[in-house]
Design an enzyme around this catalytic site. Sequence first.
Site, PDB file in Angstrom:
ATOM      1  CB  CYS A  18      -0.871  -0.009   1.253  1.00  0.00           C
ATOM      2  SG  CYS A  18      -1.820  -1.514   1.404  1.00  0.00           S
TER       3      CYS A  18
ATOM      4  CE  LYS B 134      10.739  -6.857 -16.604  1.00  0.00           C
ATOM      5  NZ  LYS B 134      11.262  -7.745 -15.675  1.00  0.00           N
TER       6      LYS B 134
ATOM      7  NE  ARG C  21       4.046   1.348  -1.604  1.00  0.00           N
ATOM      8  CZ  ARG C  21       5.205   1.090  -0.978  1.00  0.00           C
ATOM      9  NH1 ARG C  21       6.271   1.770  -1.310  1.00  0.00           N
ATOM     10  NH2 ARG C  21       5.291   0.173  -0.059  1.00  0.00           N
TER      11      ARG C  21
ATOM     12  CD1 TRP D 203      -2.088  -6.121  -2.570  1.00  0.00           C
ATOM     13  CD2 TRP D 203      -2.338  -5.056  -4.497  1.00  0.00           C
ATOM     14  NE1 TRP D 203      -2.018  -7.061  -3.565  1.00  0.00           N
ATOM     15  CE2 TRP D 203      -2.183  -6.451  -4.760  1.00  0.00           C
ATOM     16  CE3 TRP D 203      -2.530  -4.205  -5.576  1.00  0.00           C
ATOM     17  CZ2 TRP D 203      -2.189  -6.976  -6.049  1.00  0.00           C
ATOM     18  CZ3 TRP D 203      -2.539  -4.739  -6.848  1.00  0.00           C
ATOM     19  CH2 TRP D 203      -2.374  -6.101  -7.084  1.00  0.00           C
TER      20      TRP D 203
ATOM     21  CD  GLU E 195      14.048  -9.733 -16.245  1.00  0.00           C
ATOM     22  OE1 GLU E 195      13.683 -10.573 -15.376  1.00  0.00           O
ATOM     23  OE2 GLU E 195      13.604  -8.561 -16.289  1.00  0.00           O
TER      24      GLU E 195
ATOM     25  CG  ASN F 110       1.904  -1.337   3.427  1.00  0.00           C
ATOM     26  OD1 ASN F 110       1.336  -2.336   2.998  1.00  0.00           O
ATOM     27  ND2 ASN F 110       3.071  -0.931   2.977  1.00  0.00           N
ATOM     28  N   GLY F 111       0.191  -3.675   5.352  1.00  0.00           N
ATOM     29  CA  GLY F 111       0.625  -4.943   5.939  1.00  0.00           C
ATOM     30  C   GLY F 111      -0.574  -5.817   6.254  1.00  0.00           C
TER      31      GLY F 111
ATOM     32  CG  HIS G 130      17.223 -32.960 -22.671  1.00  0.00           C
ATOM     33  ND1 HIS G 130      17.713 -34.238 -22.776  1.00  0.00           N
ATOM     34  CD2 HIS G 130      18.289 -32.138 -22.837  1.00  0.00           C
ATOM     35  CE1 HIS G 130      19.014 -34.216 -22.962  1.00  0.00           C
ATOM     36  NE2 HIS G 130      19.403 -32.950 -23.001  1.00  0.00           N
TER      37      HIS G 130
ATOM     38  CE  LYS H 285       9.613  -1.364  -9.092  1.00  0.00           C
ATOM     39  NZ  LYS H 285      10.197  -2.023 -10.292  1.00  0.00           N
TER      40      LYS H 285
ATOM     41  CD  GLU I 207       7.080  -8.194 -14.661  1.00  0.00           C
ATOM     42  OE1 GLU I 207       6.560  -8.051 -13.551  1.00  0.00           O
ATOM     43  OE2 GLU I 207       8.296  -8.067 -14.844  1.00  0.00           O
TER      44      GLU I 207
END
Length: 617
Positions: A2, A490, A31, A79, A486, A105-106, A509, A612, A493
């Site tokens: 948050c 990208k 965020r 959030w 990576e 937040n939490g 394989h 984030k 997401e």
Amino acid sequence: MCGIVGYVGPQTPGSRPLEVVMGGLARLEYRGYDSAGVALVTPHGLVSAKKAGKLANLVAELDREPLPAATAAIGHTRWATHGAPTDRNAHPHLSADQRVAVIHNGIIENFVQLRAELTESGVQLLSDTDTEVVAHLLARAYDGDLTTAMRTVARRLHGTFTLLAVHADAPDTVVGTRHDSPLVVGLGEGENFLGSDVAAFIAHTREAMELGQDQVVTLTPSSVEIVDFDGNPIAPKRYTVDWDASAAEKGGFRSFMDKEIHDQPHAVADTLLGRLDPAGRLVLDEIRVDEAVLRQIDKIIVVACGTAAYAGQVAKYAIEHWCRIPVEVELAHEFRYRDPIVNGKTLVVAVSQSGETMDTLMAVRHAREQGATVLAIVNTHGSTIPRESDAVLYTHAGPEVAVASTKAFLAQITAAYLLGLYLAQLRGTKFPDEIAEILDDLREIPDKIQEVLDAAGPVRHAAVEMKDVPSVLFLGRHVGFPVAMEGALKLKEIAYIHAEGFAAGELKHGPIALIEEGQPVFIIVPSPHGRDSLHSKVVSNIQEIRARGARTLVVAEEGDLDVLPFADRVFFVPRTASLLAPLLAVVPLQIFACELAAAKGLDVDQPRNLAKSVTVE
Ligand code: AGP
């Protein structure tokens, strides 16, 4: 995850408290959140407004029903964890007597018991959230001093929390506390600020103060006092935030992600800055671990999540080659559950852009309990992970606002290379001239990244052309393998396309069964000047998949003509040392994902379902 903002200023009621808080929330939007709200302290008591959805909904509400002038304010972007993202569940939450407002937040893990206790005492809870219990508990504990009430209540909470509270009796005060969740103080002239990170107040001040675990901060316009939960005064550490307000703006780019991809030359250059003495020897004064301890290290374990973990995987090849120390890379959320073999000779390296990723923080704690030395590679000053580590090597990528990590990735690799070279220098596994040569190669990287950025047109065209493909595969080998992972992350997401990264040698394989006509496949080709035979093996892989109908998009070193017969598209990158190649090879993949997501009209900076910083386990 948050966003939290607090402000207290001159005691002549005005619009500044609301303006500061709303501006801070806007800067914290990255965020990830699903509702927002504010509470103001006015001469006539507390007033508040809160709305589900984006900040724009709250702005519209405030336009419809303007709030009166105030002297202090707290604001929140939520959030959802407990309770759906609705107006009712949005923060702030107020006590029954409307005299206390709180934002959080939490996750309060014992909120069910606390709710039951409050209900039994006749309190009617209006929301489904864990946070609301704090507002009622604070009101019950308040006896004229909000700081004391906060200390009393905070000690009863289990779980993770950053809390800010205001009281109608105290128009010149905002009180905050934290446990396993971020909170930083911004120091102004005749006004003071609180934020879940410095972006909340960077437009107003760059003078900041760290708040440690289980501490309570009391802000007035002219003072900042910090105590622990027992009321003992704490002497806080001040620091200057070296990001300016403009750094967190888009700077003319279409998205923060696009801007941050283009920030990468600076991110690498700045991370290298100031780490060489005049004689060219590495001087990493932030490390602050006894050299004797580092000399006896016999294992390194990197703990991280997502992109940060892939940075660790890239660094593994270099550190093992330069230092001859075994390096494991472990997903932080897996680390402590696998009963890892950790002791006083283990160096655990925690890699994190935000410095707040709960999975990584928990891994750090476990490692320290097992007696390991923990070194953090982190981008965000004042964050929790460095505070709980033995040492820190900060990346200097500047604020990374887009949820998808790009410049932090390159900065993390750069910092990990510096750590590897430092260890090689300390342990004598590399001669000074060998280290100097690698550092010279590293110093050329920013300009070479710029060359890749300047030649990105074909990558962007390919992305637009392929914006409707259902899946993309990524192949790489050696240091190119984590780059492939990576690149896939990208695309997943931000473009919501199924993408998978493979070690090129793994194709036969199993994965080669996925190849069908037109299947787009990125292949990161090692330098033809690198490890023997790696290059030819990957060129053969390209041939094999092309023969089966794949659409091959090849990232290769300038001048590598061997790939041309089997490549539908080739994106050349400048030549560099094999171990440094990921710093260049990943850039076309970042641009491809960013451009393709934009072509699909998606929210590149705030992709669905993601935040984030993942500050819950
Ligand atoms: C990367 O693009 C993602 N946003 C995610 O994987 C991220 O790297 C991961 O959550 C770790 O975050 P941190 O670096 O802040 O710890």
